[in-house]
Design a protein around this motif. Structure first.
Motif, PDB file in Angstrom:
ATOM      1  N   SER A  31       0.837  -1.197   0.000  1.00 47.66           N
ATOM      2  CA  SER A  31       0.000   0.000   0.000  1.00 47.66           C
ATOM      3  C   SER A  31       0.863   1.234   0.000  1.00 47.66           C
ATOM      4  O   SER A  31       1.967   1.241   0.517  1.00 47.66           O
ATOM      5  CB  SER A  31      -0.902   0.001   1.236  1.00 47.66           C
ATOM      6  OG  SER A  31      -1.490   1.264   1.417  1.00 47.66           O
ATOM      7  N   ASN A  32       0.323   2.325  -0.610  1.00 47.40           N
ATOM      8  CA  ASN A  32       1.002   3.610  -0.515  1.00 47.40           C
ATOM      9  C   ASN A  32       0.128   4.646   0.168  1.00 47.40           C
ATOM     10  O   ASN A  32       0.394   5.822   0.133  1.00 47.40           O
ATOM     11  CB  ASN A  32       1.400   4.110  -1.912  1.00 47.40           C
ATOM     12  CG  ASN A  32       0.207   4.679  -2.663  1.00 47.40           C
ATOM     13  OD1 ASN A  32      -0.914   4.232  -2.447  1.00 47.40           O
ATOM     14  ND2 ASN A  32       0.436   5.623  -3.542  1.00 47.40           N
ATOM     15  N   GLY A  33      -0.959   4.180   0.773  1.00 52.57           N
ATOM     16  CA  GLY A  33      -1.864   5.106   1.453  1.00 52.57           C
ATOM     17  C   GLY A  33      -1.505   5.255   2.917  1.00 52.57           C
ATOM     18  O   GLY A  33      -0.581   4.645   3.427  1.00 52.57           O
ATOM     19  N   ALA A  34      -2.282   6.060   3.614  1.00 51.46           N
ATOM     20  CA  ALA A  34      -2.063   6.233   5.050  1.00 51.46           C
ATOM     21  C   ALA A  34      -2.448   4.970   5.781  1.00 51.46           C
ATOM     22  O   ALA A  34      -3.427   4.315   5.455  1.00 51.46           O
ATOM     23  CB  ALA A  34      -2.904   7.410   5.558  1.00 51.46           C
ATOM     24  N   HIS A  35      -1.675   4.569   6.766  1.00 47.80           N
ATOM     25  CA  HIS A  35      -1.911   3.336   7.493  1.00 47.80           C
ATOM     26  C   HIS A  35      -2.881   3.588   8.636  1.00 47.80           C
ATOM     27  O   HIS A  35      -2.802   4.590   9.341  1.00 47.80           O
ATOM     28  CB  HIS A  35      -0.592   2.780   8.035  1.00 47.80           C
ATOM     29  CG  HIS A  35       0.428   2.595   6.951  1.00 47.80           C
ATOM     30  ND1 HIS A  35       0.250   1.713   5.924  1.00 47.80           N
ATOM     31  CD2 HIS A  35       1.627   3.206   6.751  1.00 47.80           C
ATOM     32  CE1 HIS A  35       1.312   1.766   5.125  1.00 47.80           C
ATOM     33  NE2 HIS A  35       2.145   2.673   5.595  1.00 47.80           N
ATOM     34  N   ASP A  82      17.399  -0.502  -8.003  1.00 48.24           N
ATOM     35  CA  ASP A  82      18.223   0.701  -8.138  1.00 48.24           C
ATOM     36  C   ASP A  82      17.517   1.768  -8.977  1.00 48.24           C
ATOM     37  O   ASP A  82      17.568   2.965  -8.647  1.00 48.24           O
ATOM     38  CB  ASP A  82      19.577   0.345  -8.769  1.00 48.24           C
ATOM     39  CG  ASP A  82      20.482  -0.398  -7.811  1.00 48.24           C
ATOM     40  OD1 ASP A  82      20.237  -0.336  -6.590  1.00 48.24           O
ATOM     41  OD2 ASP A  82      21.439  -1.048  -8.283  1.00 48.24           O
ATOM     42  N   MET A  83      16.858   1.330 -10.054  1.00 46.66           N
ATOM     43  CA  MET A  83      16.122   2.277 -10.889  1.00 46.66           C
ATOM     44  C   MET A  83      14.992   2.925 -10.102  1.00 46.66           C
ATOM     45  O   MET A  83      14.785   4.149 -10.156  1.00 46.66           O
ATOM     46  CB  MET A  83      15.536   1.567 -12.109  1.00 46.66           C
ATOM     47  CG  MET A  83      16.524   1.092 -13.137  1.00 46.66           C
ATOM     48  SD  MET A  83      15.656   0.246 -14.485  1.00 46.66           S
ATOM     49  CE  MET A  83      17.052  -0.200 -15.531  1.00 46.66           C
ATOM     50  N   ALA A  84      14.242   2.110  -9.371  1.00 46.50           N
ATOM     51  CA  ALA A  84      13.109   2.616  -8.594  1.00 46.50           C
ATOM     52  C   ALA A  84      13.580   3.599  -7.531  1.00 46.50           C
ATOM     53  O   ALA A  84      12.943   4.635  -7.296  1.00 46.50           O
ATOM     54  CB  ALA A  84      12.351   1.455  -7.959  1.00 46.50           C
ATOM     55  N   MET A  85      14.695   3.293  -6.874  1.00 48.89           N
ATOM     56  CA  MET A  85      15.228   4.198  -5.859  1.00 48.89           C
ATOM     57  C   MET A  85      15.694   5.506  -6.500  1.00 48.89           C
ATOM     58  O   MET A  85      15.520   6.585  -5.926  1.00 48.89           O
ATOM     59  CB  MET A  85      16.365   3.517  -5.101  1.00 48.89           C
ATOM     60  CG  MET A  85      15.905   2.331  -4.259  1.00 48.89           C
ATOM     61  SD  MET A  85      17.268   1.449  -3.443  1.00 48.89           S
ATOM     62  CE  MET A  85      17.733   2.650  -2.194  1.00 48.89           C
ATOM     63  N   GLY A  86      16.275   5.410  -7.692  1.00 46.10           N
ATOM     64  CA  GLY A  86      16.686   6.614  -8.406  1.00 46.10           C
ATOM     65  C   GLY A  86      15.508   7.508  -8.744  1.00 46.10           C
ATOM     66  O   GLY A  86      15.572   8.738  -8.628  1.00 46.10           O
ATOM     67  N   LEU A  87      14.403   6.893  -9.183  1.00 49.45           N
ATOM     68  CA  LEU A  87      13.183   7.655  -9.468  1.00 49.45           C
ATOM     69  C   LEU A  87      12.691   8.388  -8.226  1.00 49.45           C
ATOM     70  O   LEU A  87      12.367   9.579  -8.269  1.00 49.45           O
ATOM     71  CB  LEU A  87      12.084   6.713  -9.971  1.00 49.45           C
ATOM     72  CG  LEU A  87      12.137   6.244 -11.424  1.00 49.45           C
ATOM     73  CD1 LEU A  87      11.029   5.228 -11.680  1.00 49.45           C
ATOM     74  CD2 LEU A  87      11.991   7.414 -12.383  1.00 49.45           C
ATOM     75  N   ARG A  88      12.599   7.655  -7.124  1.00 49.38           N
ATOM     76  CA  ARG A  88      12.086   8.243  -5.885  1.00 49.38           C
ATOM     77  C   ARG A  88      12.928   9.440  -5.441  1.00 49.38           C
ATOM     78  O   ARG A  88      12.400  10.480  -5.033  1.00 49.38           O
ATOM     79  CB  ARG A  88      12.074   7.185  -4.780  1.00 49.38           C
ATOM     80  CG  ARG A  88      10.996   6.147  -4.929  1.00 49.38           C
ATOM     81  CD  ARG A  88       9.635   6.680  -4.445  1.00 49.38           C
ATOM     82  NE  ARG A  88       8.614   5.675  -4.597  1.00 49.38           N
ATOM     83  CZ  ARG A  88       8.424   4.677  -3.741  1.00 49.38           C
ATOM     84  NH1 ARG A  88       9.175   4.573  -2.660  1.00 49.38           N
ATOM     85  NH2 ARG A  88       7.461   3.802  -3.957  1.00 49.38           N
ATOM     86  N   VAL A  95      13.584   7.777  -0.775  1.00 52.10           N
ATOM     87  CA  VAL A  95      13.006   6.522  -1.263  1.00 52.10           C
ATOM     88  C   VAL A  95      11.845   6.061  -0.400  1.00 52.10           C
ATOM     89  O   VAL A  95      11.061   5.206  -0.806  1.00 52.10           O
ATOM     90  CB  VAL A  95      14.081   5.404  -1.331  1.00 52.10           C
ATOM     91  CG1 VAL A  95      15.169   5.778  -2.312  1.00 52.10           C
ATOM     92  CG2 VAL A  95      14.666   5.131   0.054  1.00 52.10           C
ATOM     93  N   SER A  96      11.714   6.636   0.787  1.00 47.64           N
ATOM     94  CA  SER A  96      10.608   6.272   1.674  1.00 47.64           C
ATOM     95  C   SER A  96       9.340   7.062   1.377  1.00 47.64           C
ATOM     96  O   SER A  96       8.273   6.747   1.894  1.00 47.64           O
ATOM     97  CB  SER A  96      11.011   6.482   3.138  1.00 47.64           C
ATOM     98  OG  SER A  96      11.379   7.843   3.368  1.00 47.64           O
ATOM     99  N   HIS A  97       9.457   8.120   0.556  1.00 44.48           N
ATOM    100  CA  HIS A  97       8.281   8.907   0.191  1.00 44.48           C
ATOM    101  C   HIS A  97       7.542   8.244  -0.966  1.00 44.48           C
ATOM    102  O   HIS A  97       8.168   7.690  -1.871  1.00 44.48           O
ATOM    103  CB  HIS A  97       8.693  10.326  -0.211  1.00 44.48           C
ATOM    104  CG  HIS A  97       9.130  11.169   0.940  1.00 44.48           C
ATOM    105  ND1 HIS A  97       9.817  12.356   0.777  1.00 44.48           N
ATOM    106  CD2 HIS A  97       8.998  10.998   2.280  1.00 44.48           C
ATOM    107  CE1 HIS A  97      10.073  12.878   1.961  1.00 44.48           C
ATOM    108  NE2 HIS A  97       9.597  12.076   2.887  1.00 44.48           N
ATOM    109  N   VAL A  98       6.218   8.308  -0.947  1.00 42.70           N
ATOM    110  CA  VAL A  98       5.402   7.752  -2.030  1.00 42.70           C
ATOM    111  C   VAL A  98       4.428   8.814  -2.516  1.00 42.70           C
ATOM    112  O   VAL A  98       4.206   9.827  -1.861  1.00 42.70           O
ATOM    113  CB  VAL A  98       4.628   6.497  -1.567  1.00 42.70           C
ATOM    114  CG1 VAL A  98       5.569   5.361  -1.241  1.00 42.70           C
ATOM    115  CG2 VAL A  98       3.740   6.827  -0.367  1.00 42.70           C
ATOM    116  N   PHE A  99       3.854   8.563  -3.695  1.00 45.28           N
ATOM    117  CA  PHE A  99       2.900   9.498  -4.264  1.00 45.28           C
ATOM    118  C   PHE A  99       1.615   9.537  -3.444  1.00 45.28           C
ATOM    119  O   PHE A  99       1.184   8.520  -2.900  1.00 45.28           O
ATOM    120  CB  PHE A  99       2.568   9.107  -5.706  1.00 45.28           C
ATOM    121  CG  PHE A  99       3.643   9.457  -6.688  1.00 45.28           C
ATOM    122  CD1 PHE A  99       3.737  10.735  -7.208  1.00 45.28           C
ATOM    123  CD2 PHE A  99       4.562   8.508  -7.102  1.00 45.28           C
ATOM    124  CE1 PHE A  99       4.720  11.070  -8.110  1.00 45.28           C
ATOM    125  CE2 PHE A  99       5.551   8.820  -8.021  1.00 45.28           C
ATOM    126  CZ  PHE A  99       5.639  10.118  -8.523  1.00 45.28           C
TER     127      PHE A  99
END
Length: 388
Positions: A31-35, A82-88, A95-99
């Motif tokens: 999930s990327n929503g609030a817990h 590595d690609m995903a972390m670079g995007l974030r 990298v801990s932040h999400v949309f």
């Protein structure tokens, strides 16, 4: 008896595996929503002791509909950790932040086909509007000036059907991705049915970045054909279409070149503010366009000013009295806004007749933006109530 018990156990294990595959396929394990407070959670969104990072309570808003997922064997290159972390890091800073939910729900949706605003994308309030209006400018350019047609008038835009909407969107996305790739390449990101890596460290899973497949093209026509064939992956509800386009932009440019563009600064491309995410970079090249279409930022709100006259910027006679159309994608705009610009009127006489002593007297930002190009021009709203 023992054989019967073994068969029953095997059957239950098979059922468990089946449901595990179903939940994994739909991205419901993360999930990327609030817990929400509850068991397995500390109550403030932090995983409880012993709970693996990245395995969070499911958020149904992140589940991508099956028709919008491409098969894992469709080709292309799977995204890596590595690609995903670079995007974030580039987009959100950590990298801990999400949309936010606002971004995950955003996709390219048009107004009603064959209507007054058939050419327009709908843009909700928030940071995604900057992206949508940048694409909107290229959609208008394609419909008015990008084809061999003599029909360069507003009625031509209003006659656009659903098929032409998709065609114009594909052309606009391709144009922007091709420009990001330096005019020699483009990368298109789509979501597949499989998860390509296991989150670890501080990286927080969001249920779609981990499923990204990268498709690279070295010919513009091939890229546009591919995007056109998969246009619903950008315009379908639940597709995360705006995020996919942003990912495609960065990979078309390459993450390394984007970092060079930022000159080594640690400032992320997207700005987090009070839980919302807004876009902070608008292409400066759009300030001096080859065709009369301008992307404007007006008091933090983005919109598009355009003329249907292709000669407006190349013939001085056309700049005496002319029309500009304004579109901002807001739901409140239900009909076209046409402004008449007069660059040879004596606007100061009009100003003297106005009651300037009234408190709060100010000009609409659209007018001020127009006067940065045509200083001293008067702007008539032709019956439309001026908006700020």
């Amino acid at each position: 008896m023992a054989q019967t018990q073994l068969e029953e156990i095997a059957s239950r294990i098979s059922d468990l595996n089946k449901w595990r595959d179903i939940f994994s396929f739909h991205g419901l394990e993360i999930s990327n929503g609030a817990h929400q407070p509850g068991r397995g959670n500390t109550g403030d969104g932090t995983p409880a002791a012993g709970e693996p990072r990245g395995l969070q309570p499911p958020d149904p808003s992140c589940a991508i509909p099956v028709p919008l997922l491409v098969p894992v064997d469709a080709g292309g290159q799977p995204i890596s950790l590595d690609m995903a972390m670079g995007l974030r890091k580039l987009l959100l800073g950590k990298v801990s932040h999400v949309f936010s939910c606002e971004w995950t729900k955003a996709h390219f949706r048009f107004r009603q086909p064959c209507s007054d605003l058939a050419y327009g994308l709908e843009a909700d309030k928030g940071g995604t509007r900057a992206i949508l209006m940048a694409v909107q400018a290229h959609i208008i350019r394609h419909l008015l000036f990008g084809r061999n047609t003599a029909e360069t008038h507003l009625e031509r835009l209003q006659g656009v059907g659903r098929g032409e909407q998709g065609e114009a969107l594909a052309a606009a996305l391709t144009e922007l991705l091709w420009a990001a790739g330096g005019g020699g390449r483009a990368t298109v990101c789509l979501v597949t049915t499989a998860t390509h890596f296991v989150p670890c460290g501080d990286y927080r899973a969001d249920s779609f970045t981990e499923r990204i497949q990268l498709f690279e093209f070295w010919e513009k026509a091939a890229a546009q054909e591919f995007i056109s064939d998969h246009i619903n992956c950008f315009r379908g509800k639940g597709s995360h279409g705006v995020i996919l386009f942003v990912y495609s932009l960065l990979f078309s440019r390459t993450l390394e070149r984007v970092q060079e563009d930022l000159k080594g600064t640690a400032t992320p491309l997207l700005k987090l503010s009070l839980g919302s995410i807004s876009c902070t970079q608008v292409c400066p090249g759009l300030r001096t366009p080859q065709v009369p279409i301008w992307l404007c930022s007006l008091c933090g709100r983005h919109g598009v000013l355009f003329s249907t006259n292709s000669l407006l910027l190349s013939c001085w006679r056309a700049e005496r009295v002319f029309h500009l159309h304004f579109y901002n994608g807001q739901q409140e705009q239900i009909k076209p806004t046409q402004l008449t610009i007069d660059t040879h009127s004596h606007h100061w006489e009009e100003d003297q007749r106005e009651d300037t002593s009234s408190p709060g007297k100010r000009r609409p930002p659209v007018e001020m933006a127009i006067r940065t190009k045509w200083a001293g021009a008067t702007v008539s709203w032709n019956g439309t109530e001026p908006f700020f």
